[in-house]
Design a protein around this motif. Sequence first.
Motif, short mmCIF file in Angstrom:
data_model
loop_
_atom_site.label_atom_id
_atom_site.label_comp_id
_atom_site.label_asym_id
_atom_site.label_seq_id
_atom_site.Cartn_x
_atom_site.Cartn_y
_atom_site.Cartn_z
N SER A 20 -44.33 -37.06 -12.06
CA SER A 20 -42.98 -36.87 -11.51
C SER A 20 -43.05 -36.97 -9.99
CB SER A 20 -42.41 -35.52 -11.94
OG SER A 20 -42.24 -35.43 -13.34
N PRO A 21 -43.19 -38.18 -9.45
CA PRO A 21 -43.36 -38.33 -8.00
C PRO A 21 -42.14 -37.94 -7.19
CG PRO A 21 -44.09 -40.30 -9.18
CD PRO A 21 -43.32 -39.45 -10.14
N SER A 22 -40.97 -37.89 -7.85
CA SER A 22 -39.74 -37.55 -7.13
C SER A 22 -39.32 -36.10 -7.36
CB SER A 22 -38.60 -38.47 -7.56
OG SER A 22 -38.92 -39.82 -7.29
N SER A 83 -41.73 -39.87 -14.98
CA SER A 83 -40.81 -39.18 -15.88
C SER A 83 -39.38 -39.62 -15.61
CB SER A 83 -40.93 -37.66 -15.71
OG SER A 83 -40.54 -37.26 -14.40
N ILE A 84 -39.04 -39.78 -14.33
CA ILE A 84 -37.68 -40.13 -13.92
C ILE A 84 -37.73 -40.43 -12.43
CG2 ILE A 84 -36.98 -37.76 -13.34
CD1 ILE A 84 -34.26 -38.38 -14.75
N GLY A 85 -36.59 -40.76 -11.84
CA GLY A 85 -36.51 -40.98 -10.40
C GLY A 85 -36.11 -39.71 -9.67
N GLY A 86 -35.32 -39.87 -8.61
CA GLY A 86 -34.92 -38.73 -7.79
C GLY A 86 -34.44 -39.21 -6.44
N SER A 112 -35.77 -47.03 -9.65
CA SER A 112 -34.92 -46.17 -8.84
C SER A 112 -35.70 -45.63 -7.65
CB SER A 112 -34.33 -45.05 -9.71
OG SER A 112 -33.32 -44.35 -9.01
N ASP A 113 -35.86 -44.30 -7.52
CA ASP A 113 -36.60 -43.73 -6.40
C ASP A 113 -38.07 -44.15 -6.43
OD1 ASP A 113 -36.55 -42.17 -4.04
OD2 ASP A 113 -37.35 -40.43 -5.08
#
Length: 348
Positions: A20-22, A83-86, A112-113
């Motif tokens: 989860s880098p964001s 996992s997702i962006g941000g 995305s992010d």
Amino acid sequence: MITPSYPPKPSPGDRIAVVSPSGGLPELFPRPYELGLERLSEDYGLEPVEYPTTRKMGTSPQERADDIHAAFADPEVKAVIASIGGDDQITVLPFLDRELLRADPKPFFGMSDNTNLLAFLYNTGIVGYHGATVMCELGRPGAMHPQTADSLRAALFTSGPYELRPADRWNDVNRDWRDPATFESEPETRPGTGWTWLGADRVVEGRSWGGNLEILSWLLMTDREIARDPSVYDGGVLLLETSEDMPSAREVFYILRNMGERGLLQRFPALLVGRAKTWSFQRPNSPEEAARYAAEQREAVRRALSAYAPDTLAVFDVDFGHTDPQLVIPYGGTVRVDGPARRITVTY
């Protein structure tokens, strides 16, 4: 500038790092995250490996960078997926060790992010993959969109050409992840509209670069991961897509104008524009408002191209952005845009 090369691919049964880098949004929305992990395991035969910040909100940029390092340094891990962006991954970039990532290159999937990390990997010499986060695409209610699932499978496990196709059906209206009823059925979709071609009288083949337009503007403002000598992008294929923040057509034009003034926009003889996200919880547009927003955004891109790159071959409404389905596109890898044949082929 190092020319990116393709890292080795995983095989079913291998371990894949989930990072989860964001931000650790899996902590707030466990249902789509767990569903995505389940599909990675059951549908793709991969073993997900989590890290300390994967499910934890409020972690520091250093902690998230540590997880990225751990994922790339582990010889048992054969691929990495977000996992997702941000919205703050840009703060992680100063803590990343380029040599560590280069020492054991692995396919990274995100969008995305995650444009931040994809651009970082591009400059590190590693081809990444724009698309397919755990929560949004793998965690889609009901089932993955068939075109997303097929594209991701090909990108994960195969090497070679893969032809992208316009979506048969698509969607950009979300349902609340907090509501259990959201996951009882697939999202409603509407018929595909095909791609729109501009200047389609030539064939362009080159390395892809770009990503989310808003994140690229932040990278430009912070002077990170974008070459000061724009000639390094000569002959490439530019990827641009916008997020659920839904920037205005004016803002889209201003960002592209600034890229043109910097000498970037005209370096790319081909441009793929992701289908615009036209609905969000903050701006639940009617179908008529959504169509108008998308048309205004397309016109803003055309206006910028007319001023700075009038000979560029452009394709609009390609399904690789914040809409569903989401086709995976190699980032730094080869993309062939065949205008006369109206075909787009990527090399995984």
